[in-house]
Design a protein around this motif. Structure first.
Motif, PDB file in Angstrom:
ATOM      1  N   PHE A  36       0.806  -1.223   0.000  1.00  0.00           N
ATOM      2  CA  PHE A  36       0.000   0.000   0.000  1.00  0.00           C
ATOM      3  C   PHE A  36       0.837   1.269   0.000  1.00  0.00           C
ATOM      4  O   PHE A  36       0.289   2.365   0.074  1.00  0.00           O
ATOM      5  CB  PHE A  36      -0.950  -0.014   1.194  1.00  0.00           C
ATOM      6  N   SER A  37       2.157   1.142  -0.090  1.00  0.00           N
ATOM      7  CA  SER A  37       3.018   2.308  -0.256  1.00  0.00           C
ATOM      8  C   SER A  37       3.116   2.647  -1.741  1.00  0.00           C
ATOM      9  O   SER A  37       2.660   1.902  -2.605  1.00  0.00           O
ATOM     10  CB  SER A  37       4.404   2.035   0.314  1.00  0.00           C
ATOM     11  N   MET A  38       3.727   3.796  -2.031  1.00  0.00           N
ATOM     12  CA  MET A  38       3.927   4.202  -3.419  1.00  0.00           C
ATOM     13  C   MET A  38       5.356   3.869  -3.823  1.00  0.00           C
ATOM     14  O   MET A  38       6.306   4.466  -3.327  1.00  0.00           O
ATOM     15  CB  MET A  38       3.651   5.704  -3.565  1.00  0.00           C
ATOM     16  N   SER A  65      -0.760   5.372   0.131  1.00  0.00           N
ATOM     17  CA  SER A  65       0.543   5.706   0.703  1.00  0.00           C
ATOM     18  C   SER A  65       0.502   6.956   1.566  1.00  0.00           C
ATOM     19  O   SER A  65       1.333   7.130   2.463  1.00  0.00           O
ATOM     20  CB  SER A  65       1.578   5.884  -0.417  1.00  0.00           C
ATOM     21  N   MET A  66      -0.470   7.847   1.308  1.00  0.00           N
ATOM     22  CA  MET A  66      -0.581   9.085   2.098  1.00  0.00           C
ATOM     23  C   MET A  66      -0.984   8.813   3.542  1.00  0.00           C
ATOM     24  O   MET A  66      -0.805   9.678   4.406  1.00  0.00           O
ATOM     25  CB  MET A  66      -1.638  10.014   1.490  1.00  0.00           C
ATOM     26  N   PHE A  67      -1.544   7.646   3.799  1.00  0.00           N
ATOM     27  CA  PHE A  67      -2.064   7.345   5.131  1.00  0.00           C
ATOM     28  C   PHE A  67      -1.157   6.387   5.907  1.00  0.00           C
ATOM     29  O   PHE A  67      -1.473   6.026   7.043  1.00  0.00           O
ATOM     30  CB  PHE A  67      -3.475   6.760   5.010  1.00  0.00           C
ATOM     31  N   GLY A 109       2.637  15.482  -4.805  1.00  0.00           N
ATOM     32  CA  GLY A 109       3.883  15.059  -4.184  1.00  0.00           C
ATOM     33  C   GLY A 109       4.357  13.724  -4.716  1.00  0.00           C
ATOM     34  O   GLY A 109       5.543  13.544  -5.019  1.00  0.00           O
ATOM     35  N   ALA A 110       3.432  12.778  -4.870  1.00  0.00           N
ATOM     36  CA  ALA A 110       3.795  11.467  -5.416  1.00  0.00           C
ATOM     37  C   ALA A 110       4.280  11.593  -6.853  1.00  0.00           C
ATOM     38  O   ALA A 110       5.253  10.946  -7.263  1.00  0.00           O
ATOM     39  CB  ALA A 110       2.590  10.527  -5.343  1.00  0.00           C
ATOM     40  N   ILE A 121      12.869   1.755  -6.473  1.00  0.00           N
ATOM     41  CA  ILE A 121      12.098   0.665  -5.862  1.00  0.00           C
ATOM     42  C   ILE A 121      11.907   0.894  -4.365  1.00  0.00           C
ATOM     43  O   ILE A 121      11.467   0.004  -3.646  1.00  0.00           O
ATOM     44  CB  ILE A 121      12.789  -0.694  -6.097  1.00  0.00           C
ATOM     45  N   ASP A 122      12.232   2.104  -3.894  1.00  0.00           N
ATOM     46  CA  ASP A 122      12.060   2.434  -2.478  1.00  0.00           C
ATOM     47  C   ASP A 122      10.607   2.814  -2.202  1.00  0.00           C
ATOM     48  O   ASP A 122      10.067   3.720  -2.850  1.00  0.00           O
ATOM     49  CB  ASP A 122      12.968   3.595  -2.084  1.00  0.00           C
ATOM     50  N   PRO A 123       9.948   2.167  -1.244  1.00  0.00           N
ATOM     51  CA  PRO A 123       8.566   2.534  -0.905  1.00  0.00           C
ATOM     52  C   PRO A 123       8.508   3.944  -0.308  1.00  0.00           C
ATOM     53  O   PRO A 123       9.344   4.319   0.514  1.00  0.00           O
ATOM     54  CB  PRO A 123       8.157   1.486   0.137  1.00  0.00           C
ATOM     55  N   VAL A 124       7.542   4.713  -0.741  1.00  0.00           N
ATOM     56  CA  VAL A 124       7.332   6.067  -0.229  1.00  0.00           C
ATOM     57  C   VAL A 124       6.027   6.082   0.548  1.00  0.00           C
ATOM     58  O   VAL A 124       4.978   5.700   0.026  1.00  0.00           O
ATOM     59  CB  VAL A 124       7.279   7.091  -1.375  1.00  0.00           C
ATOM     60  N   VAL A 125       6.088   6.505   1.812  1.00  0.00           N
ATOM     61  CA  VAL A 125       4.889   6.582   2.647  1.00  0.00           C
ATOM     62  C   VAL A 125       4.858   7.926   3.353  1.00  0.00           C
ATOM     63  O   VAL A 125       5.872   8.600   3.493  1.00  0.00           O
ATOM     64  CB  VAL A 125       4.848   5.453   3.702  1.00  0.00           C
TER      65      VAL A 125
END
Length: 216
Positions: A36-38, A65-67, A109-110, A121-125
Motif C-alpha cells: 500500500f506504499s507508493m 501511501s498518504m495514510f 507530491g507522489a 524501488i524504495d517505498p514512499v509513505v
C-alpha cells in the motif's frame, strides 16, 4: 463554529492505518506497507510486486501511501502539523473541497517523486506531500495570521506566525533527513511537489467555493 470534519477524518485514517501496521507480525507487516506504499517503479510499470503481497493496484497506492507512516515519530510530526494548519485551510475551502485539495496535493507530491526517479524501488509513505500543500495554502490564504490550535469547543490562538511555523516544518524535515540512516530516505521531491501543487490550486479552489454560493 463547525468542527474540522475532514481534518479529523484524515487523522483518524492515518492513526488506524498505523495501528494495523503495528499489530501485524513480520513479514506480514512489511508486506502490508509494501503493498500500500507508493513504489515509483511499480507505479510506472517497470516492476511488479511479489504475488503474495496484498495490493489494490498501483493507482490505489498513490492514495493509500498518504495514510501510511514509517514510525510513530513520523506519524506524530505529520499529524501535529496537519492539525495546526488543516483547520484554517478547511474553513477557507469548505469540508469537501478541502478533502479533494488535500488528496490532490498528496498526488502532486507522489508525481514529483516519480518524475524525479521513476525507476526507484524504495517505498514512499507518509502525508508529508499533502501537508506541504496545506502549508502553502495556509501561507497564501493567511500570510500574517497566527497559528490557531483547535480544541474541543474552542480555538486558541498561538503566538506563532504562520510563516514561522512553516520554517519550523522545514527544519523538522531537515532534522529527519540528518537523523536518517542510509536506507531511510526522506522524500524531498514529494514535499516540493505537494507544496507547488498547493500553491497552484488553493486560490482556484477558494474562488470556486465563493462563486458556488453554497457550503459543501
Amino acid at each position: 463554529m463547525r468542527p474540522p470534519y475532514a481534518t479529523v477524518t484524515i487523522v483518524v485514517l492515518c492513526v488506524l492505518a498505523f495501528l494495523v501496521q503495528e499489530t501485524l507480525a513480520e513479514p506480514a507487516a512489511w508486506d502490508f506497507v509494501l503493498g500500500f506504499s507508493m513504489v515509483p517503479a511499480v507505479v510506472t510499470g517497470d516492476r511488479l510486486l511479489p504475488p503474495d503481497v496484498p495490493s489494490l493496484g498501483r493507482a490505489f497506492s498513490l492514495l493509500s501511501s498518504m495514510f501510511l507512516h514509517a514510525d510513530v515519530w513520523h506519524l506524530a510530526g505529520n499529524m501535529l502539523f496537519l492539525w495546526l494548519f488543516g483547520d484554517s485551510v478547511e474553513m477557507a475551502l469548505g469540508h469537501v473541497r478541502y478533502g479533494v485539495f488535500y488528496l490532490l496535493c498528496g498526488l502532486g507530491g507522489a508525481g514529483a517523486e516519480i518524475l524525479h526517479d521513476p525507476a526507484s524501488i524504495d517505498p514512499v509513505v507518509g502525508a508529508s506531500g499533502a501537508i506541504s500543500g496545506l502549508l502553502a495554502a495556509a501561507v497564501m490564504l493567511h500570510p500574517r495570521a497566527w497559528l490557531v490550535l483547535v480544541l474541543p469547543g474552542r480555538r486558541v490562538s498561538l503566538p506563532v506566525p504562520v510563516y514561522v511555523a512553516l520554517g519550523g516544518w522545514l527544519g523538522i524535515q531537515g532534522l529527519e533527513a540528518v537523523a536518517a540512516d542510509l536506507e531511510a530516505m526522506v522524500a524531498w521531491w514529494s514535499h516540493l511537489g505537494g507544496f507547488v501543487t498547493g500553491t497552484i490550486l488553493v486560490l482556484p479552489f477558494r474562488h470556486s467555493r465563493g462563486q458556488s454560493g453554497a457550503r459543501p
